[in-house]
Write an enzyme that holds these catalytic residues in place. Sequence first.
Site, mmCIF file in Angstrom:
data_model
loop_
_atom_site.group_PDB
_atom_site.id
_atom_site.type_symbol
_atom_site.label_atom_id
_atom_site.label_comp_id
_atom_site.label_asym_id
_atom_site.label_seq_id
_atom_site.Cartn_x
_atom_site.Cartn_y
_atom_site.Cartn_z
ATOM 1 N N ASP A 90 53.047 46.752 59.735
ATOM 2 C CA ASP A 90 52.547 46.580 61.113
ATOM 3 C C ASP A 90 52.706 44.963 61.589
ATOM 4 O OD1 ASP A 90 51.524 48.802 61.540
ATOM 5 O OD2 ASP A 90 49.772 48.592 61.039
ATOM 6 N N ARG A 96 51.784 59.989 67.350
ATOM 7 C CA ARG A 96 51.537 58.915 67.860
ATOM 8 C C ARG A 96 49.801 58.995 67.664
ATOM 9 N NH1 ARG A 96 53.019 54.264 69.885
ATOM 10 N NH2 ARG A 96 50.803 53.420 68.945
#
Length: 300
Positions: A80, A145
């Site tokens: 990330d 998501r």
Amino acid sequence: MTRFVIATRESRLALWQAEHVKALLAQQGHEASLLGMTTRGDQILDRSLSKVGGKGLFVKELEVALEQGQADLAVHSLKDVPMDLPDGFMLACVLEREDPRDAFVSPKYESLEALPAGAVVGTSSLRRVVLLRALRPDLRIEPLRGNLDTRLRKLDEGGYDAIVLAAAGLKRLGLAHRIRKVFEPAQMLPAAGQGALGIEARSGREDVLRALAPLAHQSTALAVAAERAVSRAMGGSCSMPLAAHATLAGEVLRIEAAWGDPERPGVLVRAQASGSVGSAEEAAALGTEVAGRLRAGGAH
């Protein structure tokens, strides 16, 4: 005893990761507390990351906490973390990697091969989308998501026939039993940094560097340096369907990368390289070389 404040996202997985670092610091004689935070990436759940700003959405609020002195270090899933950090920040430590592979999760089917034509597979990762389309062009890939628990809940509620998740997260949360099959890298190449934890701090925090030094894992650091170099050279954005995975055997690092064309499902460009490396710079150079080969093969 030195006391540190660890900034972390508040998902169950992020808190596990921060608690893990806290425990490792305690073993070195340091005390730490957690500062839980919600990032924009956690709040925006109705759009894919590639459409709302990419990987930095999961780290920005934590960097503000570091900048304002509210926290001393921040724990991230390395995949990330943007390839280039803002001025004044450093990737202070990379911990030993968990399983870097992707996992096939389904309540009904034992593997991707067992899915019937037209089955719905959930993922919002562009990398996984292009790799899945190359493996099974007859499947329907739908966006998915949310944090790991949310994704599993959506699967269990029947919204998907299967989903693809990082094996590392499932294992860290004691959910390995949900994995029906792991994808070997030759079948589904992982994302750069997948399975590794990165710790970010303000540049110049020598006290943080000293405390984290015993936690660093050199083999993982070299592998992810090469992988992140591929991503950096290719633009470093999660809007690019790019995979990069490196392994180290002795001093020889082998890295493989793949790029898929979203406009031409099934078309993959692959490249690989190997060589002796002794430093992060040498590993990164090998990654940059692989990125050049991807571009020469048509990746853009």
